[in-house]
Every structure is written in structure tokens, then in C-alpha cells.
Design an enzyme around this catalytic site. Structure first.
Site, PDB file in Angstrom:
ATOM      1  CG  ASN A 114      -2.042   1.319   1.505  1.00 30.68           C
ATOM      2  OD1 ASN A 114      -1.920   2.230   0.407  1.00 30.68           O
ATOM      3  ND2 ASN A 114      -2.493   0.724   2.561  1.00 30.68           N
ATOM      4  NE  ARG A 124      -6.801   1.553   0.050  1.00 33.43           N
ATOM      5  CZ  ARG A 124      -6.308   2.166   0.429  1.00 33.43           C
ATOM      6  NH1 ARG A 124      -4.845   2.969   1.398  1.00 33.43           N
ATOM      7  NH2 ARG A 124      -7.561   2.533   0.778  1.00 33.43           N
ATOM      8  CG  HIS A 129     -13.784   1.443   2.331  1.00 28.64           C
ATOM      9  ND1 HIS A 129     -14.425   2.597   3.910  1.00 28.64           N
ATOM     10  CD2 HIS A 129     -12.972   2.400   3.349  1.00 28.64           C
ATOM     11  CE1 HIS A 129     -13.674   3.447   4.438  1.00 28.64           C
ATOM     12  NE2 HIS A 129     -12.731   3.659   3.939  1.00 28.64           N
ATOM     13  N   GLY A 137     -14.609   2.610  10.435  1.00 31.49           N
ATOM     14  CA  GLY A 137     -13.195   2.923  10.874  1.00 31.49           C
ATOM     15  C   GLY A 137     -13.473   4.587  11.196  1.00 31.49           C
ATOM     16  NE  ARG A 170     -12.856  11.282   4.116  1.00 33.93           N
ATOM     17  CZ  ARG A 170     -12.000   9.997   4.373  1.00 33.93           C
ATOM     18  NH1 ARG A 170     -13.186   8.630   4.370  1.00 33.93           N
ATOM     19  NH2 ARG A 170     -11.027   9.605   3.636  1.00 33.93           N
ATOM     20  CG  ASP A 199      -9.466   7.524  18.743  1.00 32.55           C
ATOM     21  OD1 ASP A 199      -9.560   6.952  19.534  1.00 32.55           O
ATOM     22  OD2 ASP A 199      -7.758   7.327  18.608  1.00 32.55           O
ATOM     23  CD  GLU A 241     -11.665  -4.652  13.134  1.00 34.47           C
ATOM     24  OE1 GLU A 241     -10.599  -4.895  13.177  1.00 34.47           O
ATOM     25  OE2 GLU A 241     -11.286  -5.139  11.856  1.00 34.47           O
ATOM     26  CG  ASN A 242     -10.845  -2.015  18.281  1.00 35.35           C
ATOM     27  OD1 ASN A 242     -10.333  -3.867  18.769  1.00 35.35           O
ATOM     28  ND2 ASN A 242     -10.173  -2.142  16.826  1.00 35.35           N
ATOM     29  CD  GLU A 292      -8.794  -2.113   3.593  1.00 38.30           C
ATOM     30  OE1 GLU A 292      -8.678  -2.361   5.272  1.00 38.30           O
ATOM     31  OE2 GLU A 292      -8.934  -1.775   3.063  1.00 38.30           O
TER      32      GLU A 292
HETATM   33  P1  ADP Z   1      -8.725   4.253   9.693  1.00 35.55           P
HETATM   34  O1  ADP Z   1      -7.914   3.188   8.253  1.00 35.55           O
HETATM   35  O2  ADP Z   1      -9.848   4.638   8.434  1.00 35.55           O
HETATM   36  O3  ADP Z   1      -7.650   5.207   9.510  1.00 35.55           O
HETATM   37  P2  ADP Z   1      -9.427   2.697  11.401  1.00 35.55           P
HETATM   38  O4  ADP Z   1     -10.290   1.461  10.820  1.00 35.55           O
HETATM   39  O5  ADP Z   1      -8.156   2.189  11.711  1.00 35.55           O
HETATM   40  O6  ADP Z   1      -9.516   3.410  10.404  1.00 35.55           O
HETATM   41  O7  ADP Z   1     -10.086   3.085  12.440  1.00 35.55           O
HETATM   42  C1  ADP Z   1      -9.236   3.746  13.319  1.00 35.55           C
HETATM   43  C2  ADP Z   1     -10.562   4.534  14.645  1.00 35.55           C
HETATM   44  O8  ADP Z   1     -10.949   3.877  15.331  1.00 35.55           O
HETATM   45  C3  ADP Z   1      -9.864   5.705  15.443  1.00 35.55           C
HETATM   46  O9  ADP Z   1      -9.686   6.702  15.513  1.00 35.55           O
HETATM   47  C4  ADP Z   1     -11.046   5.278  16.462  1.00 35.55           C
HETATM   48  O10 ADP Z   1     -11.786   6.036  16.545  1.00 35.55           O
HETATM   49  C5  ADP Z   1     -11.440   3.739  16.754  1.00 35.55           C
HETATM   50  N1  ADP Z   1     -10.973   2.677  17.846  1.00 35.55           N
HETATM   51  C6  ADP Z   1     -11.863   2.928  18.692  1.00 35.55           C
HETATM   52  N2  ADP Z   1     -11.321   1.535  19.530  1.00 35.55           N
HETATM   53  C7  ADP Z   1      -9.977   1.685  18.965  1.00 35.55           C
HETATM   54  C8  ADP Z   1      -8.197   0.369  19.619  1.00 35.55           C
HETATM   55  N3  ADP Z   1      -8.668  -0.101  20.360  1.00 35.55           N
HETATM   56  N4  ADP Z   1      -7.748   0.348  18.451  1.00 35.55           N
HETATM   57  C9  ADP Z   1      -7.706   1.208  16.925  1.00 35.55           C
HETATM   58  N5  ADP Z   1      -8.667   2.280  17.636  1.00 35.55           N
HETATM   59  C10 ADP Z   1      -9.847   2.221  18.094  1.00 35.55           C
END
Ligand code: ADP
Length: 401
Positions: A8, A90, A179, A209, A240, A282, A333-334, A386
Site C-alpha cells: 500500500n 492497493r 473500502h 473506522g 469527514r 478518535d 471491531e473495537n 484487506e
Molecule cells: P482508518 O483506516 O480509516 O484510518 P481505522 O479502521 O484504523 O481507520 O479506525 C481507527 C479508528 O478506530 C480510531 O480513530 C478510533 O476512533 C477507533 N478505535 C476505537 N477503539 C480502537 C482501538 N482499540 N484501536 C484502534 N482504533 C480504535
């Protein structure tokens, strides 16, 4: 057994992963950050699982490629360059040209180049990355994996905007989505493992994300996705805006005297959760602030959750019925807290319900069903991958055995 790389390349970074295929085993991965600087950072995963990091000058992407190759040799991960049989890149924007990944040849290169105006921050750097690998490994097959190709199955009524047709015909202005590689990975896994490849599957995938998009998928094919011409469209995101009344743009340009370009940058980089919460983009910071009673953080979460729930409901309506909802990416996921905020808005009418304990316990790369038994639609968290999809496409398109 053979090795393939997933790459990437960005304007100042180059992320990579090396797989042993067909076992799909990750051998190493890493990143070259701050390309073009004297204090660039090269990190690589060693065999023992530790991360090795170096700070050094990296003039350009060709130097970054050399660094990655030498790094893999130094770590004892490859002995000979011949072990690498294919490289998948990518590519953010494939425009109307690519409904699948494609072999890198002159035609592919030209088309990616012609799409630079649609993805100015990405397509150019992707090509620089491809060319740097071509210089270093001229005999290795390379392929392009587009974020947009999965969404090419959308029908004109979904990909066209309600504007004069000449904008589509002359300027290719339409919904492309993003995505796609993630939505495709999630769909394949969900349909195979949770719906046992039955006929007429209908699912909604949520790639949530910092950037976020939804996809309504029927029989493994995208019906509709939320991002538009660019990733600015769809739901409210970390920084955004997502969809808004288009006259906001004109009104603010006229009344603030700001340029269209500077407002456009702001709508991409300083809006969404960050602008409303005035805390952060975040979700972890926003959740912490909301729990302390911060009203703007609470408002940001409510606005975000309502918008996402409205998209879920409209996609369910569009699909007719839904077999499964898949949550993925950083927030999906988180963040049990943010997932709950959305599902709370989808319970009364739609009948979506979480298993509170399962939801709380699912984060950090766990795959788990998080809906309760009496939820109208089952919901599962599946960590996205991905790079694995890129590695699989590399094997498929180069017919590697
Ligand atoms: P992108 O690929 O669009 O940059 P990600 O899929 O990596 O985004 O998501 C990042 C976002 O996920 C963070 O800005 C935050 O808001 C959220 N997030 C919540 N908990 C976690 C965690 N434990 N680890 C990583 N990201 C987290």
C-alpha cells in the site's frame, strides 16, 4: 509454497506484508514512513514477532523498496528475491474501468494515471510505488487491487447522481464508493462461514473506522454503498462530514469568503466527530469525554449513531430482508460503546438487539456474534483483512501454484 507481497504505497509511506501462499501465513510486514525525509522511519516485523525500527534518510520510493527488500533479507525472512512470485498493490480509484483486480500492464497504468484527478492524494503515489517495485523486481508479476472495483455492480439508479448527464459522460462524475476490498473480504467470509454459501444471501457490511462506509450486498455483489464520488460521502466519520445538503458548501464559500478548496479540505480533515465533539476524531477520546458528562461529545455520538442507524435501516429496506450484519474496522471491531449507541437507535422499529456481554467482550481482533438470540437480524464482528484479499487476488490473477 511461494511468497507474495501486498503493498500500500502512499505519497510519503509504503506499507507492506509478505505472505506464504497458499497457506496465507503472514511472514512479515512493516512500513516506511516519511519517505523524502532525512529522518524516515523503517519498521519491520522480525521472525520472533518483535518490531525492528530504524531512522534513516529515504530519498524516494525506490530507496524505500530497496530498504524493504534488504530488511527482509537481513531478518532472514527471504534468502533470495526469486522466492517472491507476485506483488499486489492497493489502488484507491479504479473509476469505471475495473470491476475486478487487474494485471499491471501499460493499459492498467494509463487508466490509473488518467484517474489521478479523482484521487489526487492516492493514485499518483500508488503508481510511484508500482514503478519502484518494477525497477527492483522486473520479472515479478504485479497486480492492481482497487478499492472501487467491488462496487462496480451498482446499477445506474444507484451510481448516478441527480445532475445533468453530461457530468457523468464528460467527467465520469458518479458514485464509486471505497473500502471495496474490505467489504469484499467481509462478504466472502460472512457468506461462507456464517450463511454456508446458501442462495440469495443479503447482508450489510459496516466498515467503520476513522473513514467509514456501509455496503448492501446481495449474493456477494454490491447493491449499494455509502461513499460517493470520493470518500467524503455517506455517514458522518472521524473527520469527514458524510452526506449533507450540497448548498452548505455554496453558502459557506459565499458567506465566509473561504476558497472552495480550503472548505473542501476542512470537510474532509476537520469535520465529523472531531468538529462536533471539539474533543478528537478518535472514538476512544470522545467516549471518555462523554462518560465525564461532556455535552458536545455526547451530541457528536448521538449525531453519528443516528446517521449510521438511518443508513442501516434504509439498506435493510433496500435489500428486502437481511440475513446478517457485519461490523468491522477500527470502531466496528473495537468499540462496544459506539456499537451500542447505533443499535440503541435500531431496536424499536428494526428489532436489532445486542447481547450486552458479548458486545462488551468483543474488541482487539476478536471475531464474535454480538447480537442477542432474539435480535431480528444476527450481527457479527469480523476483523477485516484487506492485505490478505490483495494476496489472494495476486495468486488468482497471476495463476500462481
Ligand atoms: P482508518 O483506516 O480509516 O484510518 P481505522 O479502521 O484504523 O481507520 O479506525 C481507527 C479508528 O478506530 C480510531 O480513530 C478510533 O476512533 C477507533 N478505535 C476505537 N477503539 C480502537 C482501538 N482499540 N484501536 C484502534 N482504533 C480504535
Amino acid at each position: 509454497m511461494f511468497k507474495v507481497m501486498a503493498v500500500n504505497a502512499g505519497s510519503s509511506s509504503m506499507k507492506f506484508k509478505l505472505y506464504e501462499m497458499p497457506e496465507e501465513k503472514v511472514l512479515t510486514g512493516g512500513n516506511v514512513e516519511r519517505i523524502g525525509h532525512d529522518d524516515a522511519i523503517f519498521s519491520i516485523l522480525a521472525k520472533d514477532g518483535t518490531k525492528h525500527k530504524k531512522i534513516l534518510p529515504v530519498k524516494d520510493h525506490s530507496v524505500a523498496v530497496q530498504l524493504i527488500i534488504q530488511g527482509m533479507k537481513d531478518e532472514g525472512i527471504i534468502q533470495d528475491l526469486k522466492e517472491i512470485k507476485g506483488i499486489g498493490h492497493r489502488i484507491v480509484q479504479g473509476g469505471p474501468y475495473f470491476s475486478d483486480s487487474a494485471l499491471f500492464n501499460k493499459d492498467t497504468e494509463d487508466k490509473i494515471e488518467s484517474l489521478i484527478p479523482l484521487a489526487p492524494l492516492h493514485n499518483g503515489p500508488h503508481l510511484i510505488g508500482f514503478r519502484a517495485f518494477k525497477k527492483a523486481l522486473p520479472d515479478v508479476g504485479q497486480i492492481a487491487v482497487f478499492d472501487t472495483s467491488f462496487h462496480q455492480t451498482m446499477a445506474p439508479e444507484d451510481y448516478l447522481f441527480p445532475i445533468k448527464r453530461e457530468y457523468y459522460e464528460k467527467y465520469k462524475c458518479r458514485r464509486y464508493g471505497a473500502h471495496g476490498t474490505s467489504h469484499r473480504y467481509l462478504a466472502q467470509k460472512a457468506i461462507h462461514e456464517y450463511l454456508h454459501d446458501k442462495k440469495d444471501t443479503r447482508i450489510i457490511t459496516l466498515h467503520i473506522g476513522s473513514g467509514a462506509s456501509l455496503c448492501a450486498i446481495r449474493d456477494g455483489k454490491c447493491v449499494l454503498t455509502s461513499m460517493g464520488l470520493t470518500p467524503l460521502g455517506g455517514i458522518m466519520m472521524g473527520t469527514r462530514t458524510g452526506d449533507m445538503d450540497p448548498s452548505v458548501f455554496n453558502y459557506l464559500v459565499t458567506s465566509t469568503g473561504r476558497t472552495a478548496e480550503s472548505l473542501f479540505q476542512e470537510f474532509n480533515k476537520e469535520s465529523g466527530l472531531q468538529a462536533v465533539s471539539e474533543v478528537s476524531n478518535d472514538t476512544r477520546d470522545i467516549e471518555a469525554a462523554a462518560l465525564k458528562g461532556d455535552e458536545k461529545a455526547k451530541l457528536a455520538i448521538k449525531m453519528w449513531a443516528l446517521r449510521l442507524s438511518q443508513f442501516i435501516a434504509s439498506y435493510a429496506c433496500r435489500l428486502g430482508h437481511v440475513d446478517l450484519i457485519v461490523w468491522s474496522a477500527g470502531i466496528g471491531e473495537n468499540s462496544p460503546y459506539f456499537r451500542k449507541a447505533v443499535i440503541d437507535e435500531c431496536t424499536e422499529f428494526m428489532g436489532l438487539k445486542l447481547d450486552a456481554k458479548k458486545n462488551e467482550e468483543t474488541y482487539g481482533g476478536k471475531e464474535e456474534i454480538i447480537s442477542s438470540k432474539d435480535s431480528s437480524i444476527p450481527m457479527v464482528v469480523i476483523p477485516t483483512d484487506e492485505e490478505l484479499m490483495i494476496a489472494r487476488d495476486t495468486v488468482r490473477l497471476l495463476k500462481l501454484k
